[in-house]
Design a protein around this motif. Structure first.
Motif, mmCIF file in Angstrom:
data_model
loop_
_atom_site.group_PDB
_atom_site.id
_atom_site.type_symbol
_atom_site.label_atom_id
_atom_site.label_comp_id
_atom_site.label_asym_id
_atom_site.label_seq_id
_atom_site.Cartn_x
_atom_site.Cartn_y
_atom_site.Cartn_z
ATOM 1 N N PHE A 1 0.850 -1.193 0.000
ATOM 2 C CA PHE A 1 0.000 0.000 0.000
ATOM 3 C C PHE A 1 0.884 1.241 0.000
ATOM 4 N N ALA A 2 0.455 2.277 -0.748
ATOM 5 C CA ALA A 2 1.326 3.435 -0.950
ATOM 6 C C ALA A 2 0.592 4.767 -0.801
ATOM 7 N N PRO A 3 0.110 5.093 0.413
ATOM 8 C CA PRO A 3 -0.386 6.452 0.647
ATOM 9 C C PRO A 3 0.777 7.432 0.485
ATOM 10 N N ARG A 4 0.579 8.497 -0.270
ATOM 11 C CA ARG A 4 1.728 9.321 -0.672
ATOM 12 C C ARG A 4 2.468 9.918 0.520
ATOM 13 N N PHE A 5 1.797 10.708 1.314
ATOM 14 C CA PHE A 5 2.319 11.193 2.588
ATOM 15 C C PHE A 5 1.169 11.823 3.348
ATOM 16 N N VAL A 6 1.407 12.133 4.611
ATOM 17 C CA VAL A 6 0.329 12.627 5.471
ATOM 18 C C VAL A 6 -0.342 13.854 4.865
ATOM 19 N N VAL A 7 0.415 14.719 4.239
ATOM 20 C CA VAL A 7 -0.104 15.964 3.679
ATOM 21 C C VAL A 7 -1.212 15.712 2.658
ATOM 22 N N SER A 8 -1.181 14.587 1.951
ATOM 23 C CA SER A 8 -2.182 14.333 0.908
ATOM 24 C C SER A 8 -3.089 13.145 1.228
ATOM 25 N N CYS A 9 -3.181 12.779 2.510
ATOM 26 C CA CYS A 9 -4.018 11.637 2.902
ATOM 27 C C CYS A 9 -4.869 11.983 4.124
ATOM 28 N N THR A 10 -6.133 11.612 4.085
ATOM 29 C CA THR A 10 -6.986 11.767 5.257
ATOM 30 C C THR A 10 -6.612 10.738 6.311
ATOM 31 N N GLU A 11 -6.991 11.029 7.534
ATOM 32 C CA GLU A 11 -6.760 10.055 8.603
ATOM 33 C C GLU A 11 -7.557 8.782 8.349
ATOM 34 N N GLU A 12 -8.746 8.932 7.791
ATOM 35 C CA GLU A 12 -9.570 7.775 7.464
ATOM 36 C C GLU A 12 -8.827 6.828 6.521
ATOM 37 N N LEU A 13 -8.180 7.394 5.502
ATOM 38 C CA LEU A 13 -7.434 6.576 4.549
ATOM 39 C C LEU A 13 -6.271 5.864 5.226
ATOM 40 N N LEU A 14 -5.517 6.594 6.040
ATOM 41 C CA LEU A 14 -4.342 6.020 6.698
ATOM 42 C C LEU A 14 -4.731 4.897 7.651
ATOM 43 N N VAL A 15 -5.804 5.070 8.382
ATOM 44 C CA VAL A 15 -6.260 4.030 9.313
ATOM 45 C C VAL A 15 -6.713 2.789 8.546
ATOM 46 N N LEU B 1 0.688 2.964 12.765
ATOM 47 C CA LEU B 1 1.274 2.610 11.477
ATOM 48 C C LEU B 1 2.733 2.184 11.572
ATOM 49 N N THR B 2 3.432 2.617 12.596
ATOM 50 C CA THR B 2 4.850 2.296 12.706
ATOM 51 C C THR B 2 5.050 0.806 12.969
ATOM 52 N N GLY B 3 6.204 0.302 12.560
ATOM 53 C CA GLY B 3 6.517 -1.102 12.755
ATOM 54 C C GLY B 3 7.215 -1.694 11.550
ATOM 55 N N GLU B 4 7.436 -2.993 11.567
ATOM 56 C CA GLU B 4 8.237 -3.659 10.549
ATOM 57 C C GLU B 4 7.594 -3.665 9.164
ATOM 58 N N LYS B 5 6.298 -3.421 9.079
ATOM 59 C CA LYS B 5 5.619 -3.407 7.789
ATOM 60 C C LYS B 5 5.589 -2.012 7.159
ATOM 61 N N LEU B 6 6.158 -1.023 7.817
ATOM 62 C CA LEU B 6 6.147 0.350 7.296
ATOM 63 C C LEU B 6 7.528 0.734 6.792
ATOM 64 N N ILE B 7 7.589 1.181 5.531
ATOM 65 C CA ILE B 7 8.834 1.736 4.978
ATOM 66 C C ILE B 7 8.627 3.224 4.777
#
Length: 445
Positions: free
Chosen positions: A188-202, A246-252
Motif C-alpha cells: 500500500f502506498a499512501p503518498r504522505f500525510v499531507v495528501s491523505c486523510t486520517e480515514e485513509l491512513l487508518v 502505522l509504525t513497525g516492521e511493515k512500514l517503509i
C-alpha cells in the motif's frame, strides 16, 4: 530450466561472516544451489566470471518508476513547488501507455545498473501498467498504487475519493500480489500525510495487517511538509504515524530527515524501515538525514535513488558513494559511514526492509539467485591489488561496470545487453511520450 554455473569469480557473499571468496556459484532454477571453490557440472550453462567481482543483487527501497519519464522536467525546485508545479500535473496526465513506458525506462536503467529489487510507489492512475512492465522486465518488486484523497494543490487528475482509492488498491493487491513466483508483491502506498486523510491512513493500516503486506510512504522529508503536518494534525509527522498505529516492521518510510529525538527513538524501537535517498535530498535541498545516529540506535536503514525528476538517475552506486560522503562532511569525521556499512544498506539492509532477508541480500546456498557480475578492470577503479573490494564498489565503481544481471535465476542482462526489454524501443517511445505529456499536463517549462 538449465542450471547455470558462474565460474571463477571473486564472490562478495555478504553472509554473516562477510566472506569474500574466489570460486563458483551453481544456480538451479531460481535459487543458489551451491557455492564452492571449484564445481564441475555437466550440461550447465557456463558464465565465465574470471577476473570479475560477483555481488548480491542490489536493492533500492524507494523508487518511482512512474516518474522515469519526467527526468529533467522538474529541476531546481523546492519539494512542495516541485510537486505542485511540475510532478503532480505530469503524473496526472499519465495514460496507460505512458505509465507503462515510464516504468520500462526505469526498470531498464535499474537492471543495467545492478539493482535487482525495489520498493516502488506508482501514481494514482494506471497502476496495472507498472505491474505489467515489472512482470515483463523481470525485476523483483514490492509495488503499489499511490493514494491521495486530501490536500491543497493536488490536481483534480490525482485527487481521489477515499473509498475508491481503497477499492482500487485492494483490486490491485488481489491481482498482483505473489505473481511471477512471488517476485512481485503488493505494498500500500499512501503518498504522505499531507495528501491523505486520517480515514485513509487508518484503513491502510488495517488492510496491511489483514493481508500481511507492507505500507510505503514518505515522511519528514522537508521542513515545509513538517509545518503542514504539525498545523493540520497537531503533532509531528512520525509521532502522528505512531499514534495511528502505522509504525513497525511493515512500514517503509522514505527520507526521515527532519526527525527529533523522540521520533528517532520511535523508529528504532518499532523496527520501522527507513529508506535513505541521499542524492534526492541533496538536489531538492531537503537536508541530510541523521543516518549514523539512527544506525547507532538500531534503526533498520536501506538506500534508494527516489525518482528520476529529483535525482536524474537511478544509480545505486552514486547513492552509496553519496551516503558515505555527506555524513563525513556533516559530522566532520572521515570514519563515519565506512564503505562496508554503506554496502550493507544496499544489500542486507534492503533485504531486511523488504521483509526478504531470508531470500535476498546475500549470496548463500538456498537463497534466491539475484546476482550481479561486475568488471572492475577499469581506469577509475585501479589499482586492483592491495585494495579492499568493498571500498572499490562503494567509492570507485560505476553502474556501467555491471556486465551481467540475474534475477530469480533468469539472466536479464548479459555483456551489457538487456534480454527482456528492447532498449532502443524504450528510448524512442520515451521521447515521443514526454512531448505528449507536457502538452496534456499544460506545465510551463
Amino acid at each position: 530450466m538449465k542450471k547455470k554455473l558462474i565460474k571463477n569469480g571473486t564472490i562478495v557473499t555478504m553472509n554473516e561472516k562477510r566472506e569474500i571468496v574466489k570460486g563458483d556459484i551453481l544456480v538451479n532454477k531460481d535459487k543458489i544451489e551451491k557455492i564452492s571453490p571449484h564445481l564441475n557440472i555437466e550440461d550447465a550453462e557456463i558464465i565465465d566470471a574470471e577476473g570479475k567481482v560477483v555481488i548480491p543483487g542490489l536493492i533500492q527501497t524507494h523508487i518511482h518508476l512512474t516518474q522515469a519519464l519526467y527526468r529533467g522536467q522538474a529541476d531546481d525546485l523546492e519539494l512542495l513547488d516541485w510537486l505542485k508545479e511540475r510532478v503532480w500535473p505530469l503524473e496526472g496526465s499519465h495514460t496507460a501507455e505512458s505509465n507503462y513506458v515510464s516504468a520500462k525506462l526505469g526498470i531498464a536503467e535499474l537492471i543495467k545498473g545492478g539493482t535487482t529489487s525495489i520498493i516502488d510507489m506508482g501514481t494514482v492512475n494506471h497502476t496495472d501498467s507498472i505491474f505489467e512492465a515489472i512482470e515483463e522486465g523481470g525485476l523483483r518488486a514490492h509495488a503499489g498504487k499511490c493514494m491521495m484523497d486530501y490536500g491543497a494543490g493536488v490536481p483534480a487528475t490525482l485527487m481521489e475519493d477515499t473509498e475508491e482509492s481503497i477499492k482500487e488498491s485492494v483490486r490491485l493487491l488481489k491481482k498482483w500480489h505473489g505473481k511471477s513466483n512471488n517476485r512481485i508483491n503488493y505494498a500500500f502506498a499512501p503518498r504522505f500525510v499531507v495528501s491523505c486523510t486520517e480515514e485513509l491512513l487508518v484503513k491502510v493500516r488495517d488492510l496491511s495487517k489483514e493481508h500481511g503486506v507492507m505500507i510505503h510512504t514518505h515522511a519528514s522529508e522537508n521542513r515545509g511538509e513538517i509545518e503542514l503536518v504539525q498545523k493540520d494534525r497537531g503533532m509531528r509527522n512520525v509521532i502522528y504515524l505512531h499514534k495511528l498505529g502505522l509504525t513497525g516492521e511493515k512500514l517503509i518510510l522514505a527520507h526521515c530527515i527532519w526527525l527529533d529525538e523522540a521520533e528517532m527513538k520511535i523508529l528504532a524501537e518499532t523496527g520501522t524501515r527507513i529508506s535513505h535517498c541521499p542524492n534526492s535530498n541533496l538536489k531538492l535541498a531537503s537536508g541530510i538525514a541523521k543516518i549514523p545516529e539512527l544506525l547507532d540506535m538500531g534503526a533498520v536503514v536501506s538506500i534508494a535513488a527516489d525518482g528520476a525528476p529529483c535525482n536524474n538517475n537511478l544509480d545505486v552506486f552514486q547513492e552509496m558513494r553519496s551516503a558515505a560522503l555527506i555524513q563525513k562532511a556533516r559530522l566532520l569525521s572521515p570514519t563515519v559511514m565506512p564503505a562496508h556499512q554503506v554496502f550493507e544498506l544496499a544489500t542486507i539492509g534492503g533485504a531486511k526492509a523488504m521483509g526478504l532477508s531470508d531470500k535476498i541480500g546475500s549470496l548463500e546456498e538456498g537463497k534466491k539467485a539475484d546476482i550481479v557480475i561486475m568488471n572492475l578492470d577499469k581506469l577509475h577503479s585501479f589499482p586492483s591489488e592491495e585494495v579492499d573490494i568493498v571500498s572499490r564498489l562503494v567509492y570507485a565503481a560505476q553502474s556501467s561496470d555491471v556486465e551481467t544481471t540475474i534475477i530469480d535465476g533468469e539472466i536479464l542482462m548479459k555483456d551489457r545487453r538487456l534480454l527482456t526489454l528492447n532498449e532502443k524501443e524504450i528510448l524512442k517511445d520515451a521521447n515521443r511520450l514526454i512531448s505528449q505529456q507536457i502538452k496534456l499536463a499544460n506545465v510551463k517549462k
